[in-house]
Structure formats: C-alpha cells, structure tokens
Design an enzyme around this catalytic site. Structure first.
Site, PDB file in Angstrom:
ATOM      1  N   TYR A 123     -16.728 -34.766  -4.576  1.00 20.56           N
ATOM      2  CA  TYR A 123     -15.891 -35.927  -4.921  1.00 20.56           C
ATOM      3  C   TYR A 123     -16.122 -36.282  -6.376  1.00 20.56           C
ATOM      4  O   TYR A 123     -17.272 -36.392  -6.818  1.00 20.56           O
ATOM      5  CB  TYR A 123     -16.262 -37.132  -4.041  1.00 20.56           C
ATOM      6  CG  TYR A 123     -16.137 -36.902  -2.555  1.00 20.56           C
ATOM      7  CD1 TYR A 123     -17.096 -36.172  -1.866  1.00 20.56           C
ATOM      8  CD2 TYR A 123     -15.074 -37.421  -1.825  1.00 20.56           C
ATOM      9  CE1 TYR A 123     -16.989 -35.955  -0.495  1.00 20.56           C
ATOM     10  CE2 TYR A 123     -14.952 -37.219  -0.455  1.00 20.56           C
ATOM     11  CZ  TYR A 123     -15.919 -36.481   0.192  1.00 20.56           C
ATOM     12  OH  TYR A 123     -15.821 -36.269   1.554  1.00 20.56           O
ATOM     13  N   GLU A 124     -15.045 -36.531  -7.096  1.00 18.31           N
ATOM     14  CA  GLU A 124     -15.151 -36.708  -8.541  1.00 18.31           C
ATOM     15  C   GLU A 124     -15.970 -37.926  -8.962  1.00 18.31           C
ATOM     16  O   GLU A 124     -16.382 -38.028 -10.108  1.00 18.31           O
ATOM     17  CB  GLU A 124     -13.753 -36.777  -9.166  1.00 18.31           C
ATOM     18  CG  GLU A 124     -12.897 -37.909  -8.639  1.00 18.31           C
ATOM     19  CD  GLU A 124     -11.399 -37.648  -8.854  1.00 18.31           C
ATOM     20  OE1 GLU A 124     -11.068 -36.717  -9.603  1.00 18.31           O
ATOM     21  OE2 GLU A 124     -10.583 -38.375  -8.269  1.00 18.31           O
ATOM     22  N   LEU A 125     -16.239 -38.838  -8.040  1.00 20.05           N
ATOM     23  CA  LEU A 125     -17.077 -39.989  -8.388  1.00 20.05           C
ATOM     24  C   LEU A 125     -18.503 -39.559  -8.718  1.00 20.05           C
ATOM     25  O   LEU A 125     -19.278 -40.344  -9.281  1.00 20.05           O
ATOM     26  CB  LEU A 125     -17.165 -40.982  -7.216  1.00 20.05           C
ATOM     27  CG  LEU A 125     -15.891 -41.535  -6.594  1.00 20.05           C
ATOM     28  CD1 LEU A 125     -16.233 -42.732  -5.720  1.00 20.05           C
ATOM     29  CD2 LEU A 125     -14.882 -41.917  -7.644  1.00 20.05           C
TER      30      LEU A 125
END
Lengths: 257, 303, 303, 257
Positions: A53-55
């Site tokens: 996840y890009e977070l």
C-alpha cells in the site's frame, strides 16, 4: 458454481478483480474496489499474496476488521512492514510488484487513463483529484488492471490527459518513452471485461457481464469496440466471494450499489 | 541542552507559516494529518501559500477553501473516502490556484532530493504521462552508465513542514509510528519543522528508543501540544478515523456557501484544539478511541 | 503463510553464496557484523567473490585473507580499532584483488539506486577526488534544472546481502535496531537476503512492531539462528564489542603465516557458531553481556 | 591557564582540535582523535554542539562510558537519532554540518588528503584502507579540519591520490570541479597548526607546538612552508581539558603516546 441470486454490479466487479490475482503475487493495492478485490483474493484463492500500500504498508494478512480505506488502523495492525511511501515505491520501481489496480475518469482504447483533468491543461473544464500513486503503478508494475464505470463520456478515443500511461498510441510506445515494463492487462468495467491485443495493444472485449450485450457496450464506448473471437460471459460472483466481500464491506459502502 | 521549543499553536503558526511560504503538510497520506495546525492556518487567514503533499487529505481542500493557497504541488487532492475535493476543483476551475501535478513517487523524490541536498533525482516513473505538461519540476535525464532515459525530478525544499506525531519532548525529539508516507523526507528537506504532538513527554522516554525518532531535534523549530490534533484522521496509538466527518464533508463542501458555514462552525468559532475537543465532547471522542490495544515488545539499548 | 526459511548456516551459505557471486556484508559499518556467516564462507572456501560494503570491519580482511575474494566495492577496508587491514593490503599490493573505491556516501547511493530500481543516483560528493580513477561506477551527470555538475553513481545490485539481526521469525520478518548503516538499502537492492539472528521468535512478536521490521519478509531467502553471530563486533541489545579480539587481530594478521594460524584456530577448527561460542565459553562471553539495560517504551499499534 | 606539566603530543592535538568547535555547531565526528576532540569540546565549551556519526548516529550528549570507537554501544545509548548512514550523509550534503574532522596518510600544501594508496592507481606501492566517509566530509561540510602525524613522507608537494579534496591546485578549483562549499580550515599536526590563505588556498603555519621550531617543521615538510606573520605557540592543554580527555580515554589507548 454456487451463486447468490442477488448481487450488485460492484460486487461482480470486485469478484472479477479478485480473480486476476494469482497466489504468491505481490499486489500493489489501490483505493476503493481494488482494496476489496485484494482482500477477497487473499481470503479465497491467493493466501500467499502480499499487499503493498502506497501509504507505506505491506501486509501478508488481511486487515483484522472491515476498513473503509487503507489508512484505517486495522490495516496497519500486525502488518508485515510499516515504512515510507518511497520504500513501497522502490519495490514497485525495482520490478518486485506483479500486479496493481487503478481506476480512472477517462480511458482510451490503448488503456491510457486520465484522473487529472478534462479539457486541456491550459483550459481546464473539470479538475479531478490527480494521480496519487496511479501513474507510478501504471508505469512500474509488471501489469496493471483498470477498474472503471463504463460510460461513453469516459470511454473515449483519446483521453484529455494521460495521468497513467497505458500503451500510448500502440505497440512499441511504452519502450519509446522509456518505460521498461508493464502496461494494462485488463479493464474491468460495469459492463464487461477487456484484455489487450498483443499485436496492436488495443482493448478487446473478452467478457460480458450478465444481461449486457455487445451493442450495449458499443453504445457506451466512443470508438469501434473490438470483440474477442472467444467472447464469454463474466462468471457470477460465487456465494463464497459474496460472503467474503460482505464481511469486509459489511455496510455495502463500496459495493452496495 | 537547547532551550524549549514548546509553544501554543497560535504562536507556532504565526511565527513559522508566513504569507507566501511553502508548506509540506499531511505527508503521511491518510494517517496523522495535522488538522489542528491546518485549521489554525485558516483562522490566521494566511495567504498565497504553496501546499506540498502526496495523496492529500481533505485538509488540503479545507485550506484551499479558506482562500489561503496560491499553488499546490501534490499527487492527489480530494477526500480519501468520497473522492472529489470540491474546494480544490472550484479553485482550479476558476483559475485561483496553480497545480503542479505529481505522483506519489515523484513528490517523494522531490522532497528526498531536497533532503539529500541534490538538485534532482532520477526515476523511471511518469515517462509518457502528461505530468510533464503541468509540472515544470519534471524533465528528462539520460543515465551516463546505461543511456536509459529517466524522469528527472527537481528538488523541493519547503519553507516549513508541519507534522503531527505521537509524542515529543520539549526540544523536538519525537517518536512517530505507523505508516510513514513521505514524512521523513518532508522533515529533512524543509527549512523549518513544526511538530504537533498528542503528548509532550520527557527526553528520557524519547531517547530510550532512538530508532523511533522521526528527525533530528535540531531540525525542529516549534513543538505544539495538540491532543486530538489529527482528528478526524486516524492517529496510530491514539484514535481511529472518524469516518462520519469525511462522509459529511462531501456535502458540507459541495458549494462555497455550505463550506463557509462549515468553516464558521468548525474553524472560526473555535480557538484551539483544546476547545475543538471540548466541543466534540468526551462521549463522542471516546467512540474513536483505541479499544483493541496491541503493544510493541520492548527492545534493549543498553551496554 | 509461506513455508519456513529457517536453515543452518552451512546450508544457507552453501545455497545462496556461490563462487563468483557478489555479497553485501557488514553493512552496519561497526555493529552487528555477520562474523559467523563470514567464517562459514571462509570454511566453505568460496572463490572469486565480490565483497560490497561501507566502512568494512575486519571481517572483510578475514574473507580476503582466506582467498575467497576477487573484487571489493567498498569505502574502507581495515580494522576499525587499529587501522590497517593486512590481508587486504597484501592482496591489493600483490594484484590478487581489484578494488573499486567508494566513499560511505557513494556506496550508500549505489545500493540505494539498486533498491530504488534506477540505474544511477546523483550526488555532490567525490567531485575532484580520484575515486573516479579507481571506480568505473562513478561518472558525471548534469542536473537538467540547475545545470550543476553532480557525481553519478551507478546502481549496485548484489546477488546476496548477509545481515545479522536481533530477532527474526521463521519467514524473514525481523527486528533490527541500533545504527542502521547501509543495511536497509543492502537488503532492498540485493537479489537474495540471508538473515542471521540472535533469536528466532514468533511472527506475532515481530508484527506487534512493524515499524521496527528491517525489510519485507518476501525479500528474505534464508533465516539462520546464530546467537553470538556478530562477535567480536557489538550487537545492540545483546553484547558489547570484544575489543581484545580487534587489538589481537592486528598481530594475528600481520603475516600470511600468522593469519593462517589464526584461521586454523578460529575458523577451520570450528564447525558452527554454536561451537564457536562454546569454545569461547560462558565465563568469557558473559563479560561482554549487556549489564546496563535500557528498554524502549512500548507503543500501541491497536485500533 | 592551568596546565598539567605532563601531557602527550596526542593530548595536545585533541585539545587543539576541541577548540575548533564552536558552541551550537553540528559536527561530523570521525574515528580516533576527532572522536575525543568532540567529546572534550562538548564537555567543556560547546554544550550545545551536536555530533553526527556516519554509522547512522546523532548525539547531543556525550557517550555514557568511555568508547574506543563510535560503534561501541555506549555511543548508541540515549542518542538523539539512530538512523541510516544515508540520513547522516544527507544532512552533510544538504549543508547542515558545520565542521568535520579527518585524518590522512598524505597531505599536500592545498590540503588534499590521501588515505587510499601510494604509488599510482595502476601501480600501487602501498594500499591504505580508503576513504570511509572522509571524501564526503571533505566535499560537503562547511569546513573540515585535518589531523595528521607530521612527517616529511606524509607532507608532500602533491599527494599520490586525492581521497578527500582540499583546494585542489589552488583558488577556484573546488568550484571548477563542482564542489559547492567547504574546504579545509585547519591542519593540526604533531608539530603545529596550519590555516589556509584565503587568496592562494595554501597551507600557512600559524602555531607551533611547545618545543617545536619553524626549522623542525620545514625539515618534515616537503615543500617550502609558508609562515604566518602572526605565528604563535599552541596553547598547552588545560588541566580541565586533560582530565576530561582522560575520562574518555582512561587507558590512553588513543592519546597515551
């Protein structure tokens, strides 16, 4: 296959998306429907899939509770890595991500996606939120899958702005602009599923959702739709897929309509 | 030891966020968004700011709606739950703000270049996209070893980064945990850093775990005690996302009039994060609290 | 869950360190040096290796002395306490190994480029130095925004990184703490990662603190239980540096004959880290133990 | 000033090095003598100095126990940041480090340092350990201070290999090769202290250690030594400096001879 008689179009799309994930793959998970698609795949047929996840989150288990978005705390809990966005993007850029999912406001027949603006960059008609990580996913994953509402104003011959590159203007384009891998492998719409022709890089209709005809698809697509010689019907979501999906989206926020 | 950098939010924003400056804020993407600091920026009616961020939370939309912003350098501006950011859309469509479009990777690299003290970094992303059309900070560079074409991303050095952390000492030595987004590079690249913190703790508690420290204390200009300072976004270790606020904001921001009304109620009529939390009330806030605790195993830094 | 990657050191080195491959090892600079793994490389008489590291500990000198090495890509090879690395010096002066000279910053950037999947990274270091004369991985690049000259550092992608960590689960999810050196980029850039660990623990203990995890478990190829595996270097949380070993090594490596004798005693006559620790004995080792403990404050990852 | 009658040359050098650090400065601390110089400065006259160590350590307090090298655990204990080498190097490259200290095997009159090899890179006479972080410190700190044993074979007209750039071949050289700041500000040797002429960038003898004459310095320097018009004597280490230093090097490992 056992199916529920009642399901929503979004549920069908999530189920179809989940089937694009093979076991053991590293999946860059986007917002909204893809988030659910990954959770369904991971639960039912890809237990060894890893979610990025890009977070700055990597998970090899599903979130412990239903989540509305990837930043909700149950998606951080007992994750496999909490890190920087650039760590996840580095995995992507290095070629360690097999598949990613992105949505868009406009798509064209070469799978170029626009989530930035309509009109032109000097004369903007409608401003949209922008790329987020979508441009990166479309450039750097080994393949990416597009999930879209199928409407004529969205399926246009040429997008107004390429946020997330598909195959540009056709074969050889990605290499010519410097992209070293990837490209869209499927488009899952509210009406059917498309693949891409290996020779021309054009979108080809391979599957129709129940109740949808080729004519209906053409009606909502602003270019002459190419049809696969092996056109099939999209399998209905199974009972197991629906019950899993509803466990993750219990109030039908994402898939209730 | 240096002198304490603890000050209240009014002073911190007044001193370090000046009209026309560039502000990196919301760098964690979805968690720990510094809403309390952003609302103070709106209350103080800052003007001509440049906002810098990755996927940005509705805080960007709010600050834009308040008329504080001239330029946005970001990957995404909207509402992570509902999509559209109406103030952002209106401001762009009416020509009030300029947007330099980034992706999450290019904005991360732009700040990383600033943090590393180089004027650009190369990347394989964005090639073939129209981000090059709306972002003068993107060009091309050829690798001198492979002759491969890369995107070149210009360094961004914000005037100030505003980051909400779990706990800080008086000097800006702070613990941060959860997903980190582009927060580390935002802190390292920025000329000044404002930390807003759920708790102010002893230096001893912080330095007992130096791997968890966010950024060197000497980079930090101000420390603000701001419990609930990231509400309605989730704060790892402290509270969950307040989904209702994000859902309601879709309606509350749909027209300029509705947004003005929202801002009157939640920003202008409120003087501080402490009053904000009082207004929401203990009963309301307790529903967001962490109920399923899960504590890390301690590690030993002895000798 | 994936299957267990736990294996003994013999198997891990035999399988993942093959003749002619490139090995990043000792990436923490002075702490947590994987001596046990390095000694197994020497025992297995690997040949034509490329060693990759920053300031490298005497482990580089030892592996070079054992005749395993053809090429070194490093910033510094010697004895961090006494200076000269005699085996290294001899091997270079006799033309047995090639050295590509790096600085700590350039070797960090070379691995970072590999980790990021770009073919080079720019830096402002090394300009005007003769590192360009002995390192084909250094060239120049002009910033397309500022026209400033930067050093261009070519990506390095090691075949394997060997890292000693405090605790790992069976699947390569590991906690590492202390100064990190260039370990993170070594793990992310390398095709395979061998983790040697002081303790093998449950996945649950590791995932209760995901910010402390070193690298994604799916990058890890082998996990080896190796208590005291970093001796004589210091291991944060476990033991202090054994200074005497470093001081004695100066003499023990001064001539090829003395080094052969040292290697017979401490590498060839020993079959495993477990036997190594037994040979040193509890009484000896206990003097290196942590006596002044200092534990981190737990943090909450709940919801 | 109070002084001990008995001190070693190394102790004098460490005391001199410690006086180069101003309060509040960010100091990139190297191995050996500089490590002690920083600890003495921090203890006595620069309480707000911050130490950056290339291992990935930042400290604003002195190590809790005597250490032989920067990686010893008391130097990690209660530090202000444990991070990556690249984090510390980024602070340096960004221009946030005021001063650094490096040693060398050879130095020339423009302050270029060699710690890599003697002979030439194609015909090596003696291989030395290499740069470590020294090249980076010499390129990127606002100023750096060189600490060296003063011997004729080390103080040569032109070093065999530039590991750590000084002023190259004179004024304007650093800019011409692309270096954006910095350069050596002092050389502390076993015989005296040098500064650099602002016009010519040449080393200038500014201070002699007790018992050393200009002739003795010239004897050990393989170029015509320039002498400052304000040549002074290096102040003796104070009692306080010596007792502090001996607290950090109790067995005289670094400063006992």
């Amino acid at each position: 296959m056992d199916t529920d008689s009642v399901y929503t179009r979004s549920e069908l799309m999530v189920a179809a998306a989940s089937r694009q994930i093979a076991d053991g793959e590293v999946v860059f998970v986007g917002m909204r429907l893809p988030l659910l698609g990954f959770l369904v795949a991971k639960s039912l047929r890809a237990p060894n899939a890893v979610g990025v996840y890009e977070l700055g989150i990597i998970r090899d288990t599903v979130a412990s509770e239903p989540i509305l978005t990837m930043g909700d705390l149950p998606n951080l809990y007992r994750s496999q890595w909490l890190a920087d966005t650039r760590d996840t993007m580095s995995l992507l850029q290095q070629g360690l991500v097999d598949v990613s999912f992105i949505g868009g406001a406009q798509v064209d027949r070469f799978g170029n996606l626009n989530t930035t603006l309509t009109g032109s960059s000097v004369n903007i008609t409608t401003r949209l939120p922008g790329s987020g990580g979508a441009c990166d996913l479309a450039c750097l994953a080994h393949r990416h899958i597009i999930i879209m509402a199928h409407e004529r104003r969205r399926f246009m011959p040429r997008v107004d702005y390429i946020t997330s590159p598909g195959y540009g203007d056709g074969k050889g384009w990605r290499e010519s602009v410097g992209l070293i891998r990837g490209g869209p492998s499927a488009v899952i719409t509210t009406m059917g599923i498309f693949a891409f022709d290996h020779e021309t890089c054009e979108m080809v209709l391979t599957s129709l959702h129940p109740g949808v005809t080729v004519e209906m698809v053409q009606e909502q697509t602003d270019w002459p739709v190419r049809i696969s010689t092996e056109l099939s019907q999209t399998p209905l979501p199974t009972h197991q897929e629906l019950s899993t999906l509803r466990r993750f989206d219990p109030n039908g926020y994402w898939t209730g309509k | 030891m240096t002198t304490s950098k603890l000050m209240d939010m009014t002073d911190a924003i007044s001193r370090w966020v000046v009209d026309g400056c560039s502000v990196a804020i919301g760098a964690n993407l979805e968690t720990a968004i510094p809403f309390a600091a952003g609302h103070e920026i709106m209350r103080q009616e800052k003007r001509r700011l440049t906002l810098i961020g990755p996927i940005s939370d509705i805080l960007f939309d709010q600050i834009i709606g308040a008329g504080c912003v001239q330029r946005v350098q970001a990957a995404w501006v909207g509402n992570v739950i509902t999509g559209v950011g109406y103030n952002f859309r209106r401001a762009v469509e009416q020509g009030q703000i300029n947007v330099e479009d980034h992706s999450n990777l290019t904005i991360s690299m732009a700040l990383q270049a600033g943090a590393m003290g180089v004027s650009f970094l190369p990347s394989r992303t964005a090639l073939g996209s129209d981000l090059f059309a709306t972002n003068p900070g993107l060009k091309f560079v050829t690798c001198p070893f492979t002759s491969q074409k890369h995107a070149a991303i210009a360094a961004i050095v914000p005037d100030v980064a505003i980051v909400h952390v779990q706990r800080s000492d008086l000097f800006g030595n702070a613990h941060a945990w959860g997903n980190m987004g582009i927060t580390r590079e935002a802190c390292l690249s920025s000329r000044n850093v404002i930390l807003t913190a759920e708790e102010i703790v002893s230096t001893e508690m912080i330095t007992r775990d130096p791997n968890r420290i966010l950024t060197p204390g000497f980079k930090v200009s101000a420390v603000v005690h701001a419990p609930w300072g990231a509400h309605p976004s989730p704060m790892p270790g402290y509270y969950n996302r307040d989904h209702a606020v994000f859902l309601d904001y879709q309606t509350q921001s749909r027209t300029p009039e509705l947004f003005a009304s929202w801002m009157n109620q939640w920003v202008r009529s409120i003087s501080s994060i402490h009053q904000y939390a009082e207004t929401l009330g203990d009963a309301y806030l307790s529903r967001l609290s962490i109920t399923h605790h899960d504590y890390s195993e301690p590690v030993d830094y002895g000798y």
